[in-house]
Design a protein around this motif. Structure first.
Motif, PDB file in Angstrom:
ATOM      1  N   MET A 137     -50.864  11.260 -32.929  1.00 28.89           N
ATOM      2  CA  MET A 137     -51.432  12.117 -33.963  1.00 28.89           C
ATOM      3  C   MET A 137     -51.229  13.570 -33.550  1.00 28.89           C
ATOM      4  O   MET A 137     -51.523  13.951 -32.415  1.00 28.89           O
ATOM      5  CB  MET A 137     -52.922  11.839 -34.140  1.00 28.89           C
ATOM      6  CG  MET A 137     -53.550  12.703 -35.234  1.00 28.89           C
ATOM      7  SD  MET A 137     -55.325  12.425 -35.433  1.00 28.89           S
ATOM      8  CE  MET A 137     -55.950  13.305 -34.003  1.00 28.89           C
ATOM      9  N   LEU A 138     -50.730  14.373 -34.478  1.00 30.63           N
ATOM     10  CA  LEU A 138     -50.552  15.809 -34.282  1.00 30.63           C
ATOM     11  C   LEU A 138     -51.486  16.511 -35.258  1.00 30.63           C
ATOM     12  O   LEU A 138     -51.347  16.365 -36.473  1.00 30.63           O
ATOM     13  CB  LEU A 138     -49.097  16.207 -34.534  1.00 30.63           C
ATOM     14  CG  LEU A 138     -48.760  17.696 -34.487  1.00 30.63           C
ATOM     15  CD1 LEU A 138     -49.096  18.299 -33.128  1.00 30.63           C
ATOM     16  CD2 LEU A 138     -47.285  17.909 -34.827  1.00 30.63           C
ATOM     17  N   THR A 139     -52.446  17.276 -34.734  1.00 28.34           N
ATOM     18  CA  THR A 139     -53.410  17.961 -35.593  1.00 28.34           C
ATOM     19  C   THR A 139     -52.787  19.231 -36.176  1.00 28.34           C
ATOM     20  O   THR A 139     -51.781  19.722 -35.662  1.00 28.34           O
ATOM     21  CB  THR A 139     -54.683  18.344 -34.809  1.00 28.34           C
ATOM     22  OG1 THR A 139     -54.356  19.392 -33.887  1.00 28.34           O
ATOM     23  CG2 THR A 139     -55.275  17.150 -34.079  1.00 28.34           C
ATOM     24  N   PRO A 140     -53.405  19.793 -37.226  1.00 23.98           N
ATOM     25  CA  PRO A 140     -52.905  21.063 -37.773  1.00 23.98           C
ATOM     26  C   PRO A 140     -52.937  22.193 -36.748  1.00 23.98           C
ATOM     27  O   PRO A 140     -52.201  23.168 -36.877  1.00 23.98           O
ATOM     28  CB  PRO A 140     -53.863  21.347 -38.933  1.00 23.98           C
ATOM     29  CG  PRO A 140     -54.382  20.014 -39.339  1.00 23.98           C
ATOM     30  CD  PRO A 140     -54.469  19.228 -38.067  1.00 23.98           C
ATOM     31  N   ASP A 141     -53.783  22.062 -35.705  1.00 23.39           N
ATOM     32  CA  ASP A 141     -53.848  23.060 -34.636  1.00 23.39           C
ATOM     33  C   ASP A 141     -52.891  22.761 -33.484  1.00 23.39           C
ATOM     34  O   ASP A 141     -53.025  23.324 -32.394  1.00 23.39           O
ATOM     35  CB  ASP A 141     -55.272  23.152 -34.086  1.00 23.39           C
ATOM     36  CG  ASP A 141     -56.271  23.595 -35.136  1.00 23.39           C
ATOM     37  OD1 ASP A 141     -55.886  24.363 -36.039  1.00 23.39           O
ATOM     38  OD2 ASP A 141     -57.438  23.173 -35.062  1.00 23.39           O
ATOM     39  N   SER A 142     -51.966  21.838 -33.686  1.00 24.69           N
ATOM     40  CA  SER A 142     -50.943  21.459 -32.708  1.00 24.69           C
ATOM     41  C   SER A 142     -51.508  20.776 -31.462  1.00 24.69           C
ATOM     42  O   SER A 142     -50.972  20.916 -30.366  1.00 24.69           O
ATOM     43  CB  SER A 142     -50.099  22.672 -32.299  1.00 24.69           C
ATOM     44  OG  SER A 142     -49.433  23.194 -33.425  1.00 24.69           O
ATOM     45  N   VAL A 143     -52.581  20.015 -31.621  1.00 25.11           N
ATOM     46  CA  VAL A 143     -53.132  19.209 -30.533  1.00 25.11           C
ATOM     47  C   VAL A 143     -52.624  17.775 -30.727  1.00 25.11           C
ATOM     48  O   VAL A 143     -52.634  17.244 -31.832  1.00 25.11           O
ATOM     49  CB  VAL A 143     -54.678  19.245 -30.525  1.00 25.11           C
ATOM     50  CG1 VAL A 143     -55.234  18.345 -29.436  1.00 25.11           C
ATOM     51  CG2 VAL A 143     -55.168  20.673 -30.353  1.00 25.11           C
ATOM     52  N   TRP A 144     -52.177  17.166 -29.625  1.00 26.13           N
ATOM     53  CA  TRP A 144     -51.617  15.816 -29.665  1.00 26.13           C
ATOM     54  C   TRP A 144     -52.619  14.791 -29.141  1.00 26.13           C
ATOM     55  O   TRP A 144     -53.311  15.048 -28.161  1.00 26.13           O
ATOM     56  CB  TRP A 144     -50.370  15.746 -28.784  1.00 26.13           C
ATOM     57  CG  TRP A 144     -49.180  16.421 -29.369  1.00 26.13           C
ATOM     58  CD1 TRP A 144     -48.842  17.739 -29.242  1.00 26.13           C
ATOM     59  CD2 TRP A 144     -48.173  15.826 -30.172  1.00 26.13           C
ATOM     60  NE1 TRP A 144     -47.677  17.991 -29.913  1.00 26.13           N
ATOM     61  CE2 TRP A 144     -47.247  16.834 -30.497  1.00 26.13           C
ATOM     62  CE3 TRP A 144     -47.963  14.537 -30.654  1.00 26.13           C
ATOM     63  CZ2 TRP A 144     -46.122  16.592 -31.275  1.00 26.13           C
ATOM     64  CZ3 TRP A 144     -46.849  14.288 -31.423  1.00 26.13           C
ATOM     65  CH2 TRP A 144     -45.939  15.317 -31.726  1.00 26.13           C
ATOM     66  N   TYR A 145     -52.626  13.607 -29.768  1.00 26.99           N
ATOM     67  CA  TYR A 145     -53.386  12.452 -29.291  1.00 26.99           C
ATOM     68  C   TYR A 145     -52.461  11.244 -29.348  1.00 26.99           C
ATOM     69  O   TYR A 145     -51.616  11.143 -30.240  1.00 26.99           O
ATOM     70  CB  TYR A 145     -54.613  12.192 -30.172  1.00 26.99           C
ATOM     71  CG  TYR A 145     -55.633  13.296 -30.121  1.00 26.99           C
ATOM     72  CD1 TYR A 145     -56.629  13.310 -29.139  1.00 26.99           C
ATOM     73  CD2 TYR A 145     -55.605  14.339 -31.038  1.00 26.99           C
ATOM     74  CE1 TYR A 145     -57.561  14.326 -29.080  1.00 26.99           C
ATOM     75  CE2 TYR A 145     -56.531  15.371 -30.986  1.00 26.99           C
ATOM     76  CZ  TYR A 145     -57.506  15.356 -30.006  1.00 26.99           C
ATOM     77  OH  TYR A 145     -58.431  16.370 -29.949  1.00 26.99           O
ATOM     78  N   SER A 146     -52.614  10.337 -28.394  1.00 26.06           N
ATOM     79  CA  SER A 146     -51.787   9.126 -28.395  1.00 26.06           C
ATOM     80  C   SER A 146     -52.681   7.896 -28.398  1.00 26.06           C
ATOM     81  O   SER A 146     -53.800   7.920 -27.887  1.00 26.06           O
ATOM     82  CB  SER A 146     -50.864   9.102 -27.181  1.00 26.06           C
ATOM     83  OG  SER A 146     -51.617   9.106 -25.989  1.00 26.06           O
ATOM     84  N   PHE A 147     -52.161   6.828 -28.994  1.00 24.93           N
ATOM     85  CA  PHE A 147     -52.904   5.583 -29.120  1.00 24.93           C
ATOM     86  C   PHE A 147     -51.961   4.427 -28.830  1.00 24.93           C
ATOM     87  O   PHE A 147     -50.822   4.413 -29.297  1.00 24.93           O
ATOM     88  CB  PHE A 147     -53.465   5.428 -30.540  1.00 24.93           C
ATOM     89  CG  PHE A 147     -54.281   6.611 -30.985  1.00 24.93           C
ATOM     90  CD1 PHE A 147     -55.641   6.651 -30.752  1.00 24.93           C
ATOM     91  CD2 PHE A 147     -53.670   7.697 -31.597  1.00 24.93           C
ATOM     92  CE1 PHE A 147     -56.398   7.750 -31.142  1.00 24.93           C
ATOM     93  CE2 PHE A 147     -54.416   8.801 -31.999  1.00 24.93           C
ATOM     94  CZ  PHE A 147     -55.783   8.825 -31.774  1.00 24.93           C
ATOM     95  N   GLY A 148     -52.436   3.473 -28.062  1.00 25.34           N
ATOM     96  CA  GLY A 148     -51.643   2.287 -27.762  1.00 25.34           C
ATOM     97  C   GLY A 148     -52.305   1.053 -28.323  1.00 25.34           C
ATOM     98  O   GLY A 148     -53.529   0.936 -28.330  1.00 25.34           O
ATOM     99  N   ASN A 149     -51.521   0.143 -28.812  1.00 30.94           N
ATOM    100  CA  ASN A 149     -52.013  -1.137 -29.288  1.00 30.94           C
ATOM    101  C   ASN A 149     -52.034  -2.076 -28.080  1.00 30.94           C
ATOM    102  O   ASN A 149     -51.037  -2.188 -27.375  1.00 30.94           O
ATOM    103  CB  ASN A 149     -51.072  -1.678 -30.368  1.00 30.94           C
ATOM    104  CG  ASN A 149     -51.555  -2.942 -31.011  1.00 30.94           C
ATOM    105  OD1 ASN A 149     -52.035  -3.841 -30.343  1.00 30.94           O
ATOM    106  ND2 ASN A 149     -51.409  -3.016 -32.317  1.00 30.94           N
ATOM    107  N   PRO A 150     -53.156  -2.764 -27.805  1.00 35.24           N
ATOM    108  CA  PRO A 150     -53.210  -3.643 -26.630  1.00 35.24           C
ATOM    109  C   PRO A 150     -52.071  -4.662 -26.565  1.00 35.24           C
ATOM    110  O   PRO A 150     -51.629  -5.021 -25.479  1.00 35.24           O
ATOM    111  CB  PRO A 150     -54.561  -4.340 -26.772  1.00 35.24           C
ATOM    112  CG  PRO A 150     -55.380  -3.411 -27.593  1.00 35.24           C
ATOM    113  CD  PRO A 150     -54.425  -2.736 -28.529  1.00 35.24           C
ATOM    114  N   LEU A 151     -51.566  -5.098 -27.710  1.00 36.46           N
ATOM    115  CA  LEU A 151     -50.464  -6.066 -27.697  1.00 36.46           C
ATOM    116  C   LEU A 151     -49.158  -5.466 -27.172  1.00 36.46           C
ATOM    117  O   LEU A 151     -48.283  -6.187 -26.717  1.00 36.46           O
ATOM    118  CB  LEU A 151     -50.247  -6.654 -29.086  1.00 36.46           C
ATOM    119  CG  LEU A 151     -51.301  -7.657 -29.525  1.00 36.46           C
ATOM    120  CD1 LEU A 151     -51.029  -8.114 -30.945  1.00 36.46           C
ATOM    121  CD2 LEU A 151     -51.334  -8.849 -28.589  1.00 36.46           C
TER     122      LEU A 151
END
Length: 189
Positions: A137-151
């Motif tokens: 996910m890239l926010t409008p303020d240019s902050v990044w978040y990452s998410f992993g699927n357990p599978l």
């Protein structure tokens, strides 16, 4: 002399979107089969390729998306993605984002999908990520978040595509590998 009629540069349209002005945008293909990004405004076809726009990575663009601010996001096969806003092109890749590429080439980042949520966050799918985090996910303020699927930890589910977000903010996408395909969803609540 070669004379070409006004038209797309190739007959490959793996992913398309329409911008707020009614123009059709399309990716053209992965790897060496891609010829860039097409735009059709109803009269003229424009080709965004490395010859006309050297700030692009290469011509292998596979996915494309139009955001609420009318920016075009296009996923490159191996070099991240490009954001086209008017005449400005910004490149996002392993060197300026937290995205990790495939296990045998960590800078080879393949982007297969985009979506936008109600808060104008851009969600991005990263194919076969070595760190097993396929959703960003890239926010409008240019902050990044990452998410992993357990599978993804099992390796049998590493190819992600077809990202959409529903009215409840749930992210839906397909994930699979070698004939095995599943439909997954994620909601941060």
């Amino acid at each position: 002399n070669f004379i070409y009629p006004n038209g797309p540069a190739a007959n490959q349209f793996p992913n398309m979107t329409i911008d707020k002005n009614g123009s059709l945008w399309s990716a053209s293909g992965k790897d060496v089969s891609g010829v860039g990004i097409y735009k059709y405004d109803g009269i003229i076809w424009t080709l965004y390729d490395t010859q006309n726009y050297p700030e692009l990575f290469n011509n292998g663009y596979y996915s494309i998306f139009n955001s609420s601010d009318n920016s075009i996001y296009s996923g490159n096969w191996g070099n991240g993605f490009s954001k086209i806003s008017g005449d400005k092109i910004v490149r996002y890749h392993s060197g300026n984002t937290p995205m990790v590429g495939v296990s045998n080439a960590l800078d080879f980042v393949v982007i297969t999908g985009f979506a936008e949520d109600s808060k104008n966050n851009i969600w991005i799918l990263n194919l076969n990520a070595a760190d097993r985090k396929s959703l960003y996910m890239l926010t409008p303020d240019s902050v990044w978040y990452s998410f992993g699927n357990p599978l993804e930890q099992h390796g049998a589910f590493s190819e992600v595509e077809n990202l959409v977000i529903d009215q409840n903010g749930t992210k839906w996408y397909t994930m699979g590998n070698e004939g095995s395909l599943g439909l997954f969803y994620y909601n941060e609540r």
